[in-house]
Every structure is written in structure tokens, then in C-alpha cells.
Design a protein around this motif. Structure first.
Motif, short mmCIF file in Angstrom:
data_model
loop_
_atom_site.label_atom_id
_atom_site.label_comp_id
_atom_site.label_asym_id
_atom_site.label_seq_id
_atom_site.Cartn_x
_atom_site.Cartn_y
_atom_site.Cartn_z
N ASN A 89 0.84 -1.20 0.00
CA ASN A 89 0.00 0.00 0.00
C ASN A 89 0.88 1.26 0.00
OD1 ASN A 89 -2.33 -1.51 0.10
ND2 ASN A 89 -2.59 -1.33 2.30
N TYR B 239 -12.77 -0.44 -5.30
CA TYR B 239 -12.46 -0.58 -3.87
C TYR B 239 -11.54 0.55 -3.41
CZ TYR B 239 -11.19 -2.90 0.52
OH TYR B 239 -11.01 -3.20 1.86
N ARG B 240 -10.47 0.82 -4.16
CA ARG B 240 -9.55 1.89 -3.77
C ARG B 240 -10.23 3.25 -3.83
NH1 ARG B 240 -4.14 3.18 -3.05
NH2 ARG B 240 -3.48 5.19 -3.88
N THR C 34 -10.16 3.48 0.10
CA THR C 34 -8.83 4.00 0.39
C THR C 34 -8.78 5.50 0.16
OG1 THR C 34 -7.83 1.90 -0.31
CG2 THR C 34 -6.37 3.81 -0.12
N GLU D 205 -1.75 -5.50 -1.86
CA GLU D 205 -2.39 -5.59 -0.54
C GLU D 205 -3.86 -5.20 -0.63
OE1 GLU D 205 1.25 -4.94 2.61
OE2 GLU D 205 0.10 -3.17 2.00
N GLU D 206 -4.17 -4.14 -1.38
CA GLU D 206 -5.56 -3.74 -1.55
C GLU D 206 -6.36 -4.79 -2.32
OE1 GLU D 206 -5.78 1.07 -1.78
OE2 GLU D 206 -4.35 0.09 -3.13
N ARG E 138 -5.91 -8.02 -2.16
CA ARG E 138 -6.25 -9.07 -1.20
C ARG E 138 -7.35 -8.61 -0.25
NH1 ARG E 138 -0.82 -9.96 -2.24
NH2 ARG E 138 -0.06 -8.52 -0.66
N ASP E 139 -7.31 -7.34 0.16
CA ASP E 139 -8.38 -6.79 1.01
C ASP E 139 -9.71 -6.81 0.26
OD1 ASP E 139 -6.59 -6.33 3.06
OD2 ASP E 139 -6.35 -4.19 2.61
N ALA F 63 -11.08 -10.33 0.06
CA ALA F 63 -11.64 -10.71 1.35
C ALA F 63 -13.00 -10.05 1.57
CB ALA F 63 -10.68 -10.33 2.48
N PHE F 64 -13.12 -8.79 1.17
CA PHE F 64 -14.38 -8.05 1.29
C PHE F 64 -15.47 -8.71 0.44
CE2 PHE F 64 -17.28 -4.67 -0.09
CZ PHE F 64 -17.56 -3.99 1.10
#
Length: 331
Positions: free
Chosen positions: A95, A148-149, A153, A283-284, A286-287, A290-291
Motif C-alpha cells: 500500500n 475498492y480503492r 482508500t 495488498e488492496e 487481497r483486502d 476478502a471483502f
């Protein structure tokens, strides 16, 4: 191997299906037999912005799902038979505020995923979410990561806020709609198409209006905290006029002209935030996966094309006929 290839001519005329040589598997690489390769507007940009005869043959495509067919001797994270998705970003693992120097997207300048096989290092592969089919997983990574970002983020969307998504229908924005509703946020969408407005309402959008409407009048009783801007010059000032004072605009693309002009005095008096966003880190990713798994979110899958229908697929996305994601069945 059989692949969709672009060479010789600019635009759609340079597309063809042909046999391409396979790369040798390196010790830290995995070989993926592609099941579904997702398509993005970036693929259209790639084939329209390349030169003609000077450019070598290129396999486009940034997204894919499939099965690991072989692994290099130093690969630790995967074994043959694993069901996986491709990370469309190259060289952005951790990230950070912005992509590091050298960041690239799969499909340009190197070969992409519109082929029977794709080879990459093991750190650019992730396990396929178990609740998704290969078709759903194959159209997921790039658009879902971008959404997502942009939402979380950069936009820091919270459950008690309202987000506006002008131009609903793209893969990124349909993911953004589903992600925002998953945390309980309020969602406003726009589209020139009444059908797309209706589809968005079915997916949970709270309000749907025409992109060509007077947004200030239509939303005078609403408080827009976050707006995801991907249209560009055609709507930027309408976006600025509807966001609440102190609110945030996150932009990740421009389907109309790239250059915009706006009243800087209005901007700083309104205390607005304007943020850029581009895909996301490993990393995002993978997040995000998971979400998606936690909330059992499925892509809005519009249509899957055969390899032989590649020109129809490029025309389909060029003309914005899709509501959600499209892709190719490569098996």
C-alpha cells in the motif's frame, strides 16, 4: 497457444485470433490455463492508441481466472490445480499513496490474458474466491480493485454517508454500487439510459436520475458526501455543483475529454477535496477479495463472448452497451 492478438493496423481492424508461441516457465512463475478473461475499457484504449506496423503483435487483456497448470521450482504459494485470479497490476505490492515508478498494467506493454495460457510470477496471482464461478472471478480484479480503492482508500466512504456514481453501467461503477450498499451507504446513480437506471435501482441504488438532468434541482434535498467521477469534462462541473461543501470527488477515469476547467474560487470557498485514484496495490487486491468473500458479492455479469466474437465484444464495450462486466471464455 491460441490468443486474441492486435497487430498491423490500428483499432479494431488490427484484431485477429492466431497461434502465439508460449513462454518458458521460469523458476518463480506459475502457468495458468485461462478459463475466463475479463474485458475492460482499457483494452479498447490499448488497441486504439497503439501504432500500426511498427508495433509487434500484442495479446491484450488484464483480467483472468483459471487453473494453475504448472509451477516453477521455487514457487511456494500455489500448486497445480489451484483455482486462481490474476492480479492486473505489475510492480505495486505494498500500500502506498501512489503507484511506484515502473508500475504497469497487464496487457501493455507485455502480453496479457486474452489467451489460452498466461505466465506470471507467483506474487501476481491470488486464490479465486470460493463463492464465485470462473466467469464471475475472471471479470473481477481490475474493475473491482479500482472501485475498492476509489471508494474506501481514497474516498473513505462510511456507512452513514451518501455516494454518487455518475454514468452507472461500467464494471467499476457497478462494483462501487455493490460495495457501497454492502456497508450500508446511500447510493445515487445517473445514466442517460432509463434501462440502466432501472437496473441500478434493482441492485439497490437509492436514487437514479438522468445524466442529462439538472442534478442540483433533482438532488436539492440530498447531501452528497462522496462522488466517484469517471466521465470527465462532460460532467465534472455538474459533479462539483452537487457535492456538499467539504465533500470529496474521486476521479479514476475519463470517458469524455481529459481536460476540464472549473471555477477555482468556487472550489476553495466550498472546501472541496479532489482526489485521483488508479487501480490499487497487491495488498488492496487481497483486502478487496476478502471483502467480496465476506459479503458474498458477485460481479454484475453482462455477457461472456467466445474468442471468435472478439470484434463484437470490443464494439459492445466501445458503444457502452454493457451494464456491468463482459469477458471472453478462453477454454
Amino acid at each position: 497457444m491460441r490468443a486474441i492478438v492486435h497487430e498491423g493496423k490500428n483499432g479494431l481492424e488490427g484484431l485477429q485470433v492466431k497461434e502465439m508461441a508460449e513462454k518458458n516457465l521460469a523458476e518463480n512463475e506459475v502457468k495458468i490455463k485461462i478459463h475466463t478473461a475479463g474485458m475492460n475499457r482499457r483494452d479498447l484504449a490499448v488497441i486504439t492508441k497503439r501504432h500500426t506496423a511498427e508495433d509487434p503483435a500484442l495479446i491484450p487483456g488484464s483480467d483472468a481466472s483459471g487453473v494453475v497448470e504448472a509451477i516453477g521450482e521455487n514457487v511456494k504459494r500455489f500448486k497445480e490445480g489451484d483455482e486462481v485470479v490474476v492480479n492486473p497490476g505489475l510492480g505495486w505490492q505494498k500500500n502506498s499513496d501512489a503507484p511506484p515508478e515502473g508500475f504497469e498494467i497487464v496487457g501493455l506493454p507485455d502480453h496479457g490474458t486474452f489467451a489460452e495460457y498466461y505466465l506470471c510470477t507467483e506474487d501476481h496471482v491470488e486464490k479465486k474466491p470460493a463463492h464465485l464461478s470462473f466467469e464471475e472471478a475472471g471479470v473481477l480484479p481490475l474493475a473491482a480493485l479500482t472501485a475498492y480503492r476509489a471508494l474506501f482508500t481514497r474516498g473513505k466512504l462510511q456507512a452513514d454517508q451518501t455516494v454518487m456514481l455518475p454514468g452507472i453501467g461500467s464494471g467499476v461503477l457497478t462494483f462501487a454500487l455493490k460495495f457501497a450498499k454492502a456497508i450500508g451507504a446511500r447510493v445515487i446513480v445517473t445514466s442517460r439510459s432509463e434501462q440502466k437506471q432501472e437496473e441500478a435501482l434493482k441492485l439497490g441504488a437509492d436514487i437514479a436520475i438522468s445524466t442529462e438532468a439538472d442534478w442540483q434541482e433533482a438532488l436539492k434535498s440530498e447531501k452528497v458526501d462522496l462522488l466517484i467521477e469517471s466521465i470527465g469534462n462532460a460532467t465534472f462541473n455538474k459533479s462539483l455543483n452537487v457535492i456538499r461543501k467539504g465533500g470529496t470527488i474521486v476521479t479514476f477515469g475519463s470517458t469524455t475529454e481529459d481536460e476540464v476547467s472549473f471555477n477555482i474560487r468556487q472550489f476553495f470557498y466550498g472546501q472541496y477535496n479532489l482526489l485521483g485514484s488508479t487501480m490499487g496495490s497487491g495488498e488492496e487486491l487481497r483486502d478487496m477479495l476478502a471483502f467480496v468473500s465476506k459479503h458474498e458479492i458477485r460481479p454484475q455479469l453482462d455477457k461472456i463472448f467466445t474468442v471468435e466474437e472478439h470484434k463484437q465484444a470490443f464494439e459492445y464495450i466501445r458503444d457502452s452497451q454493457n451494464f456491468g462486466k463482459i469477458g471472453f471464455r478462453m477454454t
